[in-house]
Scaffold this active site. Structure first.
Site, PDB file in Angstrom:
ATOM      1  N   LYS A 202     -12.853 -57.784 -42.502  1.00  0.00           N
ATOM      2  CA  LYS A 202     -14.055 -58.823 -42.434  1.00  0.00           C
ATOM      3  C   LYS A 202     -13.853 -60.061 -41.389  1.00  0.00           C
ATOM      4  O   LYS A 202     -12.802 -60.350 -40.808  1.00  0.00           O
ATOM      5  CB  LYS A 202     -14.312 -59.623 -43.769  1.00  0.00           C
ATOM      6  CG  LYS A 202     -12.884 -60.194 -44.347  1.00  0.00           C
ATOM      7  CD  LYS A 202     -12.986 -61.768 -43.931  1.00  0.00           C
ATOM      8  CE  LYS A 202     -11.543 -62.417 -44.310  1.00  0.00           C
ATOM      9  NZ  LYS A 202     -11.149 -63.491 -43.855  1.00  0.00           N
TER      10      LYS A 202
ATOM     11  N   ASP B 234     -10.055 -62.476 -51.876  1.00  0.00           N
ATOM     12  CA  ASP B 234     -10.943 -62.008 -50.984  1.00  0.00           C
ATOM     13  C   ASP B 234     -11.156 -60.221 -51.527  1.00  0.00           C
ATOM     14  O   ASP B 234     -12.093 -59.724 -50.671  1.00  0.00           O
ATOM     15  CB  ASP B 234     -10.239 -61.753 -49.440  1.00  0.00           C
ATOM     16  CG  ASP B 234     -10.526 -62.892 -48.949  1.00  0.00           C
ATOM     17  OD1 ASP B 234     -11.118 -63.954 -49.214  1.00  0.00           O
ATOM     18  OD2 ASP B 234      -9.831 -63.053 -47.536  1.00  0.00           O
TER      19      ASP B 234
HETATM   20  P1  ATP Z   1      -6.706 -62.698 -45.446  1.00  0.00           P
HETATM   21  O1  ATP Z   1      -7.868 -62.685 -44.248  1.00  0.00           O
HETATM   22  O2  ATP Z   1      -7.272 -62.252 -46.488  1.00  0.00           O
HETATM   23  O3  ATP Z   1      -6.087 -64.175 -45.629  1.00  0.00           O
HETATM   24  P2  ATP Z   1      -4.914 -61.607 -43.678  1.00  0.00           P
HETATM   25  O4  ATP Z   1      -5.555 -60.477 -42.706  1.00  0.00           O
HETATM   26  O5  ATP Z   1      -4.605 -63.032 -42.928  1.00  0.00           O
HETATM   27  O6  ATP Z   1      -5.712 -61.781 -45.003  1.00  0.00           O
HETATM   28  P3  ATP Z   1      -3.134 -59.595 -44.324  1.00  0.00           P
HETATM   29  O7  ATP Z   1      -3.295 -58.491 -43.159  1.00  0.00           O
HETATM   30  O8  ATP Z   1      -3.711 -59.127 -45.693  1.00  0.00           O
HETATM   31  O9  ATP Z   1      -3.464 -61.187 -44.151  1.00  0.00           O
HETATM   32  O10 ATP Z   1      -1.645 -59.777 -44.591  1.00  0.00           O
HETATM   33  C1  ATP Z   1      -1.079 -60.792 -45.231  1.00  0.00           C
HETATM   34  C2  ATP Z   1       0.389 -60.287 -45.948  1.00  0.00           C
HETATM   35  O11 ATP Z   1       0.256 -59.581 -46.851  1.00  0.00           O
HETATM   36  C3  ATP Z   1       1.398 -59.893 -44.762  1.00  0.00           C
HETATM   37  O12 ATP Z   1       2.492 -60.699 -44.621  1.00  0.00           O
HETATM   38  C4  ATP Z   1       1.583 -58.438 -45.226  1.00  0.00           C
HETATM   39  O13 ATP Z   1       3.067 -58.187 -44.965  1.00  0.00           O
HETATM   40  C5  ATP Z   1       1.240 -58.547 -46.766  1.00  0.00           C
HETATM   41  N1  ATP Z   1       0.644 -57.120 -47.166  1.00  0.00           N
HETATM   42  C6  ATP Z   1       0.794 -56.743 -48.205  1.00  0.00           C
HETATM   43  N2  ATP Z   1       0.186 -55.583 -48.586  1.00  0.00           N
HETATM   44  C7  ATP Z   1      -0.472 -55.324 -47.036  1.00  0.00           C
HETATM   45  C8  ATP Z   1      -1.414 -54.328 -46.653  1.00  0.00           C
HETATM   46  N3  ATP Z   1      -1.534 -53.262 -47.436  1.00  0.00           N
HETATM   47  N4  ATP Z   1      -1.950 -54.485 -45.395  1.00  0.00           N
HETATM   48  C9  ATP Z   1      -1.662 -55.681 -44.757  1.00  0.00           C
HETATM   49  N5  ATP Z   1      -0.797 -56.784 -45.264  1.00  0.00           N
HETATM   50  C10 ATP Z   1      -0.124 -56.439 -46.409  1.00  0.00           C
END
Ligand code: ATP
Length: 287
Positions: free
Chosen positions: A9, A136
């Protein structure tokens, strides 16, 4: 075997209304799904093997700290199931990037297990489970164009965004969502979001109007710590994007364009920059 494409997203708008007693913030966000997806496949295995998440990313947590694992464990606990489950996770969405990569994987697990094990959960029940994993996740279960309130889990469907190309530019830095919210200070915000203006533009199918009002108040936290975000925003616009914004807590910057050739031109220009991952995708109206 079940296969699910778990979409990323972007935020067209992200406003923070205040801090709550439970330490979360009350937000008002307009969320938009894009085609870029992780791919998850699922198969049951002998129960002694437990839950296994195998991904293509070395170093990604594979057990309790992986949101896909967490979602599977929550389903098993809720329905008192004693089964083995193998999840193959191909990550294409950059990690810790502001694109809800982990949340969308968790959402995919809930949707897949509901189908695979005939749990009979309707969307609101799936979303209630998802909200236990992350704010989210309910959006990621539904996708499309939505207004998100509360801590992000209270959703209202909005008119579909006019289809457009989305250029994502992810600098090397990883940003923790918790860090961004903890460091948010209203006094540092230069421009506040006008959510109603974006909703009005969505109702009119007015891409220019949407672009005019893109706003993310978390830029006031993440940009001072990662200057390359401001640079990438400027470059997106210089090379022809209608508008550009940081997504979520960052550091990914996105640019919007209504024409594929223009989008490819911007991708080509940005691809020369060291340590920036550039991805061309587009908006989607549903999961
Ligand atoms: P948001 O936009 O919801 O804040 P994000 O894109 O910033 O999410 P994610 O990619 O979800 O962040 O990753 C955040 C943390 O979650 C990372 O440090 C990662 O190690 C951990 N994590 C746990 N499970 C997953 C997964 N399936 N995919 C990606 N990261 C994961």
């Amino acid at each position: 075997m079940i296969r699910i494409d778990a979409r990323a997203k972007i935020n067209l708008s992200l406003d923070i209304l205040g801090k709550r007693q439970d330490n979360y913030h009350d937000v008002m966000m307009i969320m938009q799904s894009v085609e870029l997806s992780d791919v998850l496949t699922f198969r049951e295995q002998e129960k002694e093997a437990g839950i296994q998440v195998i991904s293509n990313i070395p170093g990604l947590p594979s057990a309790e700290r992986n949101l896909a694992y967490k979602a599977a464990a929550l389903v098993m606990e809720t329905f008192k199931l004693d089964k083995g489950l193998y999840i193959d996770l191909t990550k294409r969405i950059p990690i810790a990037a502001g694109l809800a990569g982990g949340s969308t994987d968790a959402a995919a697990v809930l949707v897949a297990l509901n189908e695979m094990w005939n749990l009979g959960l309707k969307v609101p029940e799936l979303c209630a489970l998802g909200a236990q994993i992350g704010s989210d996740v309910p959006f990621c279960i539904q996708g499309g164009t939505m207004l998100a309130k509360g801590r992000g889990e209270i959703l209202e469907k909005l008119p579909t965004m006019p289809e457009c190309f989305v250029i994502l530019a992810k600098p090397q830095a990883s940003v923790s969502t918790a860090w961004a919210y903890q460091n948010f200070k209203a006094d540092n915000v230069e421009a506040w979001a006008d959510t109603d203006a974006v909703i009005a533009a969505l109702k009119n199918g007015d891409l220019e109007g949407i672009c005019k009002h893109l706003c993310n108040v978390l830029e006031s936290v993440t940009i001072p710590a990662h200057n390359e975000i401001a640079h990438l925003k400027r470059l997106m616009c210089k090379h022809g994007a209608l508008a550009s914004l940081m997504s979520g807590s960052g550091p990914t910057v996105f640019g919007l364009v209504d024409d594929e050739e223009k989008a490819e031109y911007i991708v080509e220009k940005l691809s020369d920059i060291d340590n920036v991952q550039v991805i061309l995708t587009k908006t989607v109206s549903e999961n």
